[in-house]
Every structure is written in C-alpha cells, then in structure tokens.
Design a protein around this motif. Structure first.
Motif, short mmCIF file in Angstrom:
data_model
loop_
_atom_site.label_atom_id
_atom_site.label_comp_id
_atom_site.label_asym_id
_atom_site.label_seq_id
_atom_site.Cartn_x
_atom_site.Cartn_y
_atom_site.Cartn_z
N VAL A 44 0.81 -1.23 0.00
CA VAL A 44 0.00 0.00 0.00
C VAL A 44 0.84 1.28 0.00
O VAL A 44 0.29 2.37 0.01
CB VAL A 44 -0.97 0.01 1.21
N GLY A 45 2.15 1.14 0.03
CA GLY A 45 3.01 2.33 -0.06
C GLY A 45 3.31 3.00 1.27
O GLY A 45 3.61 4.18 1.31
N VAL A 51 -8.56 3.48 8.94
CA VAL A 51 -9.52 2.83 8.05
C VAL A 51 -10.67 3.80 7.87
O VAL A 51 -11.36 4.15 8.83
CB VAL A 51 -10.01 1.49 8.66
N GLU A 52 -10.88 4.25 6.64
CA GLU A 52 -11.88 5.27 6.35
C GLU A 52 -13.27 4.66 6.16
O GLU A 52 -14.27 5.20 6.61
CB GLU A 52 -11.48 6.03 5.08
N PHE A 82 -11.15 0.59 2.84
CA PHE A 82 -10.61 1.81 2.25
C PHE A 82 -9.78 2.47 3.35
O PHE A 82 -10.32 2.94 4.35
CB PHE A 82 -11.75 2.73 1.79
N VAL A 83 -8.45 2.48 3.15
CA VAL A 83 -7.54 2.96 4.18
C VAL A 83 -6.79 4.19 3.69
O VAL A 83 -6.72 4.45 2.48
CB VAL A 83 -6.54 1.86 4.60
N TYR A 89 -5.76 7.48 -0.38
CA TYR A 89 -6.60 6.30 -0.21
C TYR A 89 -5.96 5.08 -0.88
O TYR A 89 -5.42 5.18 -1.98
CB TYR A 89 -7.99 6.53 -0.82
N GLN A 90 -6.04 3.97 -0.20
CA GLN A 90 -5.62 2.68 -0.73
C GLN A 90 -6.73 1.67 -0.42
O GLN A 90 -7.54 1.89 0.48
CB GLN A 90 -4.31 2.21 -0.10
N ILE A 91 -6.74 0.57 -1.15
CA ILE A 91 -7.76 -0.46 -0.95
C ILE A 91 -7.08 -1.76 -0.53
O ILE A 91 -6.10 -2.19 -1.13
CB ILE A 91 -8.59 -0.68 -2.23
N ILE A 92 -7.64 -2.38 0.52
CA ILE A 92 -7.17 -3.69 1.01
C ILE A 92 -8.37 -4.62 0.93
O ILE A 92 -9.47 -4.28 1.37
CB ILE A 92 -6.67 -3.60 2.46
#
Length: 188
Positions: A44-45, A51-52, A82-83, A89-92
């Motif tokens: 995710v960088g 956690v949004e 959605f974090v 924003y990134q997705i897990i």
C-alpha cells in the motif's frame, strides 16, 4: 374493460403460483470473520494511518439442503477496506468463506426430517445489516508482534471482525386461486 367477461359464472379466477414460507431461521449479528492480518508497506506504499470505510462484496452464497437433519449455509465474500496511507486512499481486500450448519429444530417453526423432506423445495438466504469492528494494532515488525508472524514483514497489523444478520427462509411453491369480480366502473 367494462366489456370483459369472466370465464366462470360466479366471477373471475386469478390463478397464482406463489412461494409459501414453511419455516425460517433468523440470527442477528452473527460473527462471520474474526482475524488479525498484516498489510505489507510495499503493498500500500507505507503504514496504514486509519480505516476510512469498509464494504462487503458477496461472491456467492448457497445452501446444502441434501442432508435431512440440517441446512448448511456457505457465504463466500470479500471485505474491502478503504484505508489512508500517507494522506492517500488505498484499498485492502480480505477474502473469506463462512460456513454454518442450522439444525432443523432451530427453524421457526421447528421441522422434523420428514416435514423437511416433504414440505421444503426451495430456500432463500438473506444477508443484511453488515457491521464491522476493527483496530490498527501497530507495526508488524514489532518484537511483540500482534500478528504472530514467524518472519518479520514491515507493515501494519490490523484486527478485523465482521458481523451480519442471517435470514434463511424455507418454502414450497403452491397454487393460489383467488375468485372475484371485475368492477366495470374502474378503468386503469
């Protein structure tokens, strides 16, 4: 419509084919997932700050009703988190399967094996009111690693619990015949 004649002298006949619910099972806020996992920084960088939002995607849901002593339900799903990582924003995604056996006496009304065999032709599984509980537990490379990883992975450790209301309706298709008269004064 005033000129429409019924084929029966006593009135019109409406013939319906309807599913009649014979029994149902309802359980609120069933825990379908309780896990702790590590999100690698490289995936995710960076570190997950928060956690949004959380959503669920049902991949498939089905039941095995071949056994006459119980109904076994299966739910294949993805939890999408959605974090926020470094302000972006990134997705897990976490994929899982939930299985549960429901005994015939857990249905309302309770069913015997014979009633189940003779009266049940169809089932409908309804999932609603998904709720979530999560916690960012810290870094995965921590010496007292909350993820219990054997090889250290640099990342963020997240605890996640998922709950849902499960409704299972068992039924059978029946003919429903309704007799009545058309009102010649009402037009649609």
């Amino acid at each position: 419509m005033a000129g429409l004649k019924c084929e029966f002298p006593d009135g019109c006949r409406l013939d319906l084919w309807a599913k009649v619910i014979k029994a149902k099972f309802i359980e609120k806020q069933v825990k379908v997932l309780d896990t702790v996992f590590c999100v690698p920084d490289e995936q995710v960088g960076g570190k997950v700050a928060c956690v949004e939002d959380i959503k669920v995607k049902i991949i498939q849901k089905f039941e095995d009703v071949a056994c006459f002593n119980k109904v076994k339900i299966f739910i294949d799903y993805e939890v999408i988190l959605f974090v926020i990582v470094d302000g972006e924003y990134q997705i897990i995604t976490v994929t899982d399967r939930f299985e549960r056996s429901i005994e015939l006496d857990e249905f309302d009304p309770p069913l015997t094996a014979e009633e189940f065999r003779e009266e049940i032709e169809q089932s409908e599984l309804i999932l609603k009111n998904w709720t979530f509980d999560y916690e960012i537990k810290g870094n995965c490379e921590d010496p007292c690693n909350p993820c219990n990883l054997t090889t250290p992975i640099r990342g963020t450790c997240i605890g996640l619990r998922v709950f849902v209301d499960i409704i299972d309706k068992l039924g059978k298709m029946h003919d429903v015949v309704v007799y009545g008269e058309l009102d010649p004064e009402v037009e649609f």
